[in-house]
Design an enzyme around this catalytic site. Sequence first.
Site, PDB file in Angstrom:
ATOM      1  N   PHE A 183     -21.366  17.678   6.078  1.00 40.65           N
ATOM      2  CA  PHE A 183     -20.087  17.599   6.798  1.00 40.65           C
ATOM      3  C   PHE A 183     -19.009  18.220   5.903  1.00 40.65           C
ATOM      4  O   PHE A 183     -19.090  18.116   4.676  1.00 40.65           O
ATOM      5  CB  PHE A 183     -19.790  16.120   7.084  1.00 40.65           C
ATOM      6  N   SER A 185     -16.228  17.628   4.605  1.00 40.67           N
ATOM      7  CA  SER A 185     -15.534  16.888   3.539  1.00 40.67           C
ATOM      8  C   SER A 185     -16.463  16.397   2.430  1.00 40.67           C
ATOM      9  O   SER A 185     -16.005  15.823   1.445  1.00 40.67           O
ATOM     10  CB  SER A 185     -14.803  15.684   4.145  1.00 40.67           C
ATOM     11  N   LYS A 186     -17.760  16.608   2.567  1.00 38.73           N
ATOM     12  CA  LYS A 186     -18.722  16.112   1.578  1.00 38.73           C
ATOM     13  C   LYS A 186     -18.656  16.958   0.298  1.00 38.73           C
ATOM     14  O   LYS A 186     -18.107  18.064   0.290  1.00 38.73           O
ATOM     15  CB  LYS A 186     -20.136  16.149   2.147  1.00 38.73           C
ATOM     16  N   PRO A 187     -19.260  16.450  -0.805  1.00 36.37           N
ATOM     17  CA  PRO A 187     -19.255  17.242  -2.047  1.00 36.37           C
ATOM     18  C   PRO A 187     -19.763  18.672  -1.852  1.00 36.37           C
ATOM     19  O   PRO A 187     -19.192  19.620  -2.387  1.00 36.37           O
ATOM     20  CB  PRO A 187     -20.179  16.432  -2.965  1.00 36.37           C
TER      21      PRO A 187
END
Length: 363
Positions: A183, A185-187
């Site tokens: 997604f 916004s993930k790292p």
Amino acid sequence: MQIPFIDLKTQYETYKEEINKEVLNVLSSTQFIMGPQVTKLEENLAKYTGAKYAFACSSGTDSLLLALMAIDVQPGDEIITTPFTFIATAETIALLKAKPVFVDIDEATYNIDPKLIEAKITPKTKAIMPVSLYGQTADMDAINAIAKKHNLVVIEDACQSFGAEYKGKKSCNLSTIGCTSFFPSKPLGCYGDGGAVFCNDDALGAKLKSLLNHGQGKRYEHKYIGINGRLDALQAAILNVKMNHFEAECKKRIEVGSRYSKLLEGANVITPTIMSDRNSMYAQYSIRVKNREAMIQKLNDAGVPTAVHYPIPLHLQEALSYLGYKKGDFPISEQIGTEIMSLPMSPFLTESQQDFIVNAIKA
């Protein structure tokens, strides 16, 4: 000062030429489903984590669903997990008509408390699904030991912790199956939905590969009831570019997270506890405060965006009310749900932006 909660714009501008080139290559090839970009990504993911197999899929949620399907979870089976997580963790269990069985969290790490797991094991228990919340893994050795004793599978919900390490090993390669999310916004994030599932077992790998493509082995030959869990080639191309820069971003994330904690020493907030045998990717940098609503309002007034992950534990969600849990059943999850809040976090967060945020909190 303009401060984005997650600075995807600066990241894109930094890698723009590389990303645009790879996206255009996919568009020119017109091979949008599967293909060389997906194969390359899976090779990159396996090499990075050390897992024998990595299969790119359509989302972190689908990676969890695929993992449960691969171990043949049936209606009535019980899966032990945490109530302090995003609903996808329990949602995938419930979708298969299995039963999420909740265990409260450790107050320091916000991850499932291994000391409480064994008491919840019954003859119906099929697996344990710990969540590596906010970017720090759960205590996987303790959980794996319990699972081995009771002949259970461990599925790591690593949807927030790709890149993190536990005792020198990478998250996603710490148990029977690892699952992660890409997604945005993930790292490691793509520009839409995406995920991956990891394992080291040949039979499990073959089944996962088949399940994510409608249970096919050969074209139009279906061994299992599967799902359409394929990752788009465009997303794979974007992720391949981002993986070239990922180690540098991981290092920066740890620096930003550590600097937050140092700057917030002495402030009337509780900062994240990172255990000495692991690190965190700070998918969120989350603090605890007693006066959360007032703090959020003051920070928003000052131009500092915030978020809450997660205000209502899963055992108190209407969708899972049929499980019969009530308020007070998981007191630590409930308490932290009223206090937790997340601050802007990104490898591209500048020191001046961070100073501004911290000063606003102290004020």
